[in-house]
Enzyme design. Structure first.
Site, PDB file in Angstrom:
ATOM      1  N   GLU A   1      83.029  16.139  46.767  1.00 18.98           N
ATOM      2  CA  GLU A   1      82.618  15.205  47.823  1.00 18.98           C
ATOM      3  C   GLU A   1      83.097  13.770  47.585  1.00 18.98           C
ATOM      4  OE1 GLU A   1      78.383  15.668  48.043  1.00 18.98           O
ATOM      5  OE2 GLU A   1      78.517  17.621  49.019  1.00 18.98           O
TER       6      GLU A   1
ATOM      7  N   GLU B   1      79.139  24.616  49.428  1.00 15.78           N
ATOM      8  CA  GLU B   1      77.706  24.260  49.472  1.00 15.78           C
ATOM      9  C   GLU B   1      77.186  24.390  50.895  1.00 15.78           C
ATOM     10  OE1 GLU B   1      76.511  20.411  47.930  1.00 15.78           O
ATOM     11  OE2 GLU B   1      77.758  20.684  46.138  1.00 15.78           O
TER      12      GLU B   1
END
Ligand code: IFM
Length: 462
Positions: free
Chosen positions: A166, A354
């Protein structure tokens, strides 16, 4: 009999990370990370929580690997704590740190769980922060050095590798709103950090290819979906900007080798200083990878407004949606739309690295956690994913965040995402109902429900 069957070799997994789970923050030669430091500043973390002990995974990895096996996970993502292996980020190597990951990998393999190693999940050595951290281009070389060490330690045992987790969250929370370490608030710095992170990604991919290690490598991006709040052209443009900032800035760089020109123009016109791009940077950043790591939790509803300089948008929270304990809207349509968009625009095999939700879980009779809401969240998202696969998206795997409850950064321990409950008082693990449910999904390689028929779950098609 499950009605929504996934492809035969579909990979089912779950994820976690070093700082959020390991604890042992200063054991066996580990150096200080920026999160160790950030958590010690009063006011940064709810309740004054820190990752000093977390889930004590450092000492309990063997027991936890058994639980991963009981869940039937094909893979579990862990991350490498950089200061455990290279305490100051530069120079001295700590063998004990690498030995720990050797034990973890072996335990997972013994339990039939393939390791997925993320090389950078936010715990930068504090010593490197003192030399500028992600605002210093040199940090990308230091991370590539760490990666080389780790690749050579695991030449064959690790089928999946992630470079950076991320980059959006690292840059924007670390350098734009300052909610995460290192707590800086300057948008131009956020873009510089992003550029250096992406350089580190490219350098790690090249180091991986050069190492001859087996397995696949990719980067994981944080990809919410964005809906304009109306058809008004100003709202539509604002929504595209928000998407340009969160999604296209990173995806175009990694998969197309350029930063989007509309965003570059917008930023320049609003006084943002763009990072210097050296010759060869974009080629490095767009070095081909093997999969597209996609993290999805919720969608944004965006219109034109005065917020979030330099983007000038407003974000609204629709009242007809349900929300998780993070106050994130539950929006499986957004998952479907994100997966389809990523597949159509970037054309790489996707692994959902995720997806998951926090709810206020309670332990009943010391042994049960009835987390029906999490089951409904996962069920609705998995059925949306199934539809995307049926509509042609090449999705190779899905991983729940998270296998175990853990330290949720600035929000501390109150937000629980796990399939397994962790009692932080005595470190007892309790399989939640969602864990039992997920084990069953894995066993059957599918599930029953179609989210469009699930009561109370928003869908555009209703
Ligand atoms: O806990 C985080 C994780 O570290 C990165 N992805 C989002 C999760 C939930 O906020």
């Amino acid at each position: 009999m499950a009605k929504l069957i996934f492809p035969e070799d579909f990979m089912w997994g779950a994820s976690a990370s070093s700082y959020q789970s390991e604890g042992a923050w200063n054991e066996d030669g580990k150096g200080e990370s920026i999160w160790d430091r950030f958590c010690r500043t009063p006011g940064n973390i709810e309740n004054g929580d820190t990752g000093d002990v977390a889930c004590d995974f450092y000492h309990r990895y063997a027991e936890d690997a058994k639980i991963m096996g009981e869940l039937g996970l094909h893979t579990q993502r862990i991350s490498i704590s950089w200061p455990r292996i290279i305490p100051d980020g530069d120079g001295k190597f700590n063998q004990k740190g690498l030995d720990f990951y050797r034990r973890v990998v072996d335990s997972m393999l013994e339990n039939g769980v393939a390791p997925f190693i993320m090389l950078y999940h936010w715990d930068l050595p504090q010593k490197l922060q003192e030399r500028g951290g992600w605002l210093n281009r040199d940090t990308s070389d230091r991370l590539a050095e760490l990666a080389e060490r780790v690749f050579s330690a695991f030449p064959k045992e690790v089928p999946y590798w992630g470079t950076i987790l991320e980059p959006q969250i690292i840059s924007y929370h670390g350098f734009w709103d300052g909610k995460h370490a290192p707590g800086i608030r300057d948008f131009s710095s956020a873009l510089l950090a992003a550029h250096n992170l992406l350089l580190a990604h490219g350098k790690m991919v090249r180091a991986f290819r050069a190492s001859g290690s087996s397995g696949q490598i990719g980067i994981t991006n944080y990809l919410p979906h964005h809906y304009a709040i109306s058809a008004d052209p100003e709202d539509v443009k604002a929504c595209r900007r928000w998407d340009g900032c969160w999604n296209r800035w990173f995806l175009d760089a990694v998969y197309k080798g350029c930063y989007p020109s509309d965003m570059q123009d917008w930023y320049k016109n609003h006084g943002v200083v763009l990072p210097d791009i050296a010759p060869g940077d974009m080629e490095l950043i767009s070095t081909p990878t093997d999969f597209f790591g996609l993290n999805y939790y919720y969608s944004y509803f965006i219109g034109a407004g005065d917020d979030r300089w330099p983007l000038m948008v407003k974000s609204i929270k629709p009242t007809n949606l349900q929300y998780t304990a993070m106050n994130w809207p539950i929006c499986p349509d957004g998952f479907y739309d994100t997966v389809m968009r990523c597949w159509k625009d970037y054309g790489k095999p996707i692994i959902v690295t995720e997806n998951g939700a926090a709810f206020d879980d309670e332990v009943i009779r010391n042994e049960l956690v009835r987390d029906e809401k999490r089951i409904r969240y996962l069920e609705s998202h998995l059925s949306a994913l199934h539809r995307a696969i049926s509509d042609g998206a090449d999705v190779r795997g899905y991983m729940v965040w998270s296998s175990f409850d853990n330290f949720e950064w600035a929000l501390g321990y109150k937000k629980r995402f796990g399939l397994v409950y962790v009692d932080y008082k005595d470190q007892r693990r309790i399989m939640k109902d969602s864990g039992k449910w997920y084990a069953d999904v894995i066993r059957r390689n599918g599930l029953e429900k179609d989210w469009r028929l699930m009561e109370g779950i928003w869908s555009k098609s209703l």
